[in-house]
Design an enzyme around this catalytic site. Structure first.
Site: not given
Ligand SMILES: Nc1ncnc2c1ncn2[C@@H]1O[C@H](COP(=O)(O)OP(=O)(O)OP(=O)(O)O)[C@@H](O)[C@H]1O
Length: 646
Positions: A382, A384, A386, A388-389, A402, A496
């Site tokens: 993924a 996001g 902030s 990348k995972v 992450k 969040d």
């Protein structure tokens, strides 16, 4: 009747097959080397024992005084020193001494050189030039029949020693075609004579007719005995090493067998799982849907009056979904200490916020430093706002990595530090286990946490193939509320919370991630940069009013709605319109079939007035009671819901 022969080794009568060699008979089984146990091509027979060539050499051969190698053929014994005949050389002409010699100042001088005039003779190596009596004996092989001692002491009679009788009336030895006369003790040679006697080996090869050659006993010298002892000790040490190696090999084999067994167990479990899935789809009517038990928190297929199709997949029970990864020992959670104290100890005197501020201000490293080469990066899962995972491996286990890099639009080292510190300090079942971080490269930071296989809640909810009972939906809501209750008890605001930041394990537990991100401090920035998040943002945040932890409760209200409706909030609405709608009090529509208590909770949580919203302590307790009141899960398809209702 003929009497049986006796074996020369064991002395027992030989009644069956025998080996006849060198005038002796042996049991076939006794005809092996008594030292190494190997079969014999040629042999030595000593003291009632048989030896092969290498063992005999090792055990009995003399060592040449000049080249230090064993002497296997002719031994020249001169002045108590042993030489190969080729090594027994004249110190002057450096030729092999084959005749008489002199022992001068510690060196041997051949007869010819000694006869040279003194001034043309090279000086002897030793400062002493006195000519002394010289004695040499020549022995063939280690156990030659003949040994002749020679000496020269100016006209004195040289001692001649025959270690073996030459036989009746014999006074000569035949060397090749030449017959050499061996002086008798009465003869008086004027010089030393060396008789280099042909090797008369007492080794017998298989095709030599027995009884032809004499077998001579060998008398070991004290040096032989010492060397033998050393050799024996070395052999013993070697044997011990070989035994140890054998043991290690056995252990290794056992381990490999265990691993194989484990693999078989995994395969059997997979087969069992397949069979169970097959049989459940064949036997249950019309389908089998999972129900949840809070006590075990595992899912089991059970018949239910479901409306979902048989092709609907269920989140598989963890017990059946065992992978090689699950068999590995868990990675220990790193427990940080600040001034020697763990978080629970520190919390007795300080708030979490104070502790965290201290850590961040003083730039304390409270995380486990993970080296880059300890981690194996896999595919991207993924991306996001902030970071990348990625999937990855750490200590053999699946992990989520992450990565915060300067390539990311919202890259912030402060956010990274904050997230890493919070994740290191927190230890709760409703958060992912945090393993550590790497900050070697300030432009490319990463942290590692437990891999949660089920993916994020949003994806699970939107996947129509996943059947979820109301009990399961409630169970997820309870877990999220539990995590948030704990976080708020520490004074941490998530800021969040959304379905994308809740992960689902394969035994349907929910874990909250991505909390405490500092980017939320500038919420206006977040609103413009990450519009997706605005669906979960409380009206006071849009209005730029001061907010408290109750903004998380608002977000939770939206998550509760998502869990029940299994849809995206404000689906199809222009992102820019959402803040206005929310501030005007518009919310996603709660479907009519939503259980009253659940609907009541949604409404209370997304209340426009922050103060009216319940605390997580209360939310958790109410949802837990609702869950406890359910006995059997009711699987529900995602509702078709109206989205906007005031
Ligand atoms: N431990 C994990 N196990 C499995 N998947 C994970 C894990 N951590 C993150 N993910 C996946 O990566 C996604 C993004 O993670 P995360 O929320 O931490 O990143 P982000 O950059 O903060 O994203 P966003 O800005 O959307 O919140 C998650 O929605 C989830 O799908």
């Amino acid at each position: 009747m003929s009497t049986p022969d006796n074996c020369a080794v064991c002395s027992n009568a030989i009644k069956s097959s025998r080996v006849r060699a060198n005038g002796r008979v042996f049991h076939e089984d006794c005809f092996i080397c008594s030292s190494c146990g190997l079969n014999l091509d040629s042999f030595f027979f000593k003291d009632g024992k048989l030896y092969c060539d290498p063992c005999e050499t090792k055990l009995y051969a003399k060592i040449c005084d000049k080249c230090s190698l064993p002497i296997q053929t002719t031994v020249v014994n001169a002045r108590g020193k042993m030489f190969h005949s080729a090594c027994f050389t004249c110190v002057t002409c450096v030729q092999e001494i084959k005749g008489g010699f002199f022992y001068v100042g510690g060196s041997f001088v051949c007869d010819s050189c000694d006869k040279l005039p003194k001034n043309s003779r090279p000086s002897p190596p030793s400062p002493t030039t006195t000519t002394v009596a010289a004695t040499a004996s020549v022995t063939t092989s280690a156990s030659s029949p003949v040994s002749i001692a020679l000496s020269n002491s100016n006209n004195s009679t040289p001692p001649i020693v025959l270690t073996q009788p030459l036989g009746l009336n014999r006074n000569s030895i035949t060397i090749g075609n030449t017959e050499i006369q061996v002086p008798t003790s009465t003869s008086t040679p004027t010089t030393n004579i060396i008789y280099v006697v042909n090797n008369t080996p007492d080794r017998v090869s298989g095709d030599i007719p027995p009884g032809v050659l004499p077998v001579q006993p060998h008398q070991p010298t004290s040096t032989d005995i010492q060397q033998n002892q050393i050799l024996l000790e070395q052999q013993k040490a070697l044997q011990q090493l070989q035994e140890q190696q054998l043991q290690l090999q056995q252990q290794l084999q056992q381990q490999m067998e265990q691993q194989k067994l484990q693999q078989q167990i995994i395969e059997q479990q997979h087969n069992l799982q397949k069979l169970q899935i097959q049989s459940s789809s064949q036997t249950t009517t019309p389908n089998a849907s999972p129900t949840i038990s809070r006590s075990t928190n595992s899912l089991s297929p059970s018949p239910s009056p479901s409306t979902t199709s048989t092709s609907t997949s269920v989140l598989s029970p963890s017990k059946l979904n065992i992978s090689a990864n699950d068999l590995l020992p868990p990675i220990e959670k790193y427990v940080p200490k600040i001034q020697g104290k763990t978080l629970p100890e520190l919390l007795k005197n300080q708030s979490f916020d104070e502790i965290l501020s201290d850590v961040l201000e003083k730039k304390m490293n409270v995380y486990n430093e993970i080296k880059k080469d300890e981690v194996e990066f896999g595919e991207l899962m993924a991306a996001g706002a902030s970071g990348k995972v990625y999937r990855g491996k750490y200590k053999g286990r699946d992990v989520a990595i992450k990565v915060y890099s300067t390539d990311n639009f919202c890259f912030s080292i402060e956010e990274f530090n904050r997230e890493v510190s919070i994740m290191s300090l927190l230890d709760h079942e409703c958060f992912t286990t945090f393993y550590g971080a790497n900050k070697e490269n300030p432009k490319y930071l990463f942290h590692i946490s437990e891999m949660v296989k089920g993916g994020c809640l949003r994806d699970v909810l939107l996947n129509k193939d996943v059947a979820l009972s109301y009990a399961q939906q409630l169970s997820i809501a309870v877990d999220v509320a539990h995590a948030m209750k704990y976080l708020h008890s520490l004074g941490v605001i998530h800021r969040d919370l959304k379905s994308g930041n809740v992960l689902i394990t394969d035994d349907l537990r929910a874990k909250v991630i991505d909390f405490g991100t500092s980017r939320a401090i500038d919420l206006s920035k977040q609103m413009t940069l990450n519009l997706g998040t605005s669906c979960w943002m409380a009206p006071e945040v849009f209005r730029n009013e001061p907010y408290t932890e109750s903004c998380d409760v608002y977000s939770f209200g939206i998550v509760l709605w998502e869990i029940y409706c299994r849809a995206d909030p404000y689906d199809g609405v222009n992102s820019w319109s959402i803040p206005v709608m929310v501030c005007k009090g518009e919310r996603p529509v709660i479907p009519a079939d939503c259980p009253t208590e659940y609907a009541k909770m949604i409404k209370a949580c997304w209340s426009d007035k922050a103060k009216k919203r319940p605390k997580f302590k209360e939310i958790y307790s109410t949802l837990n009671k609702l869950l406890g009141g359910l006995t059997l899960g009711k699987t529900k398809k995602s509702s078709s819901v109206g989205l906007f209702k005031k």
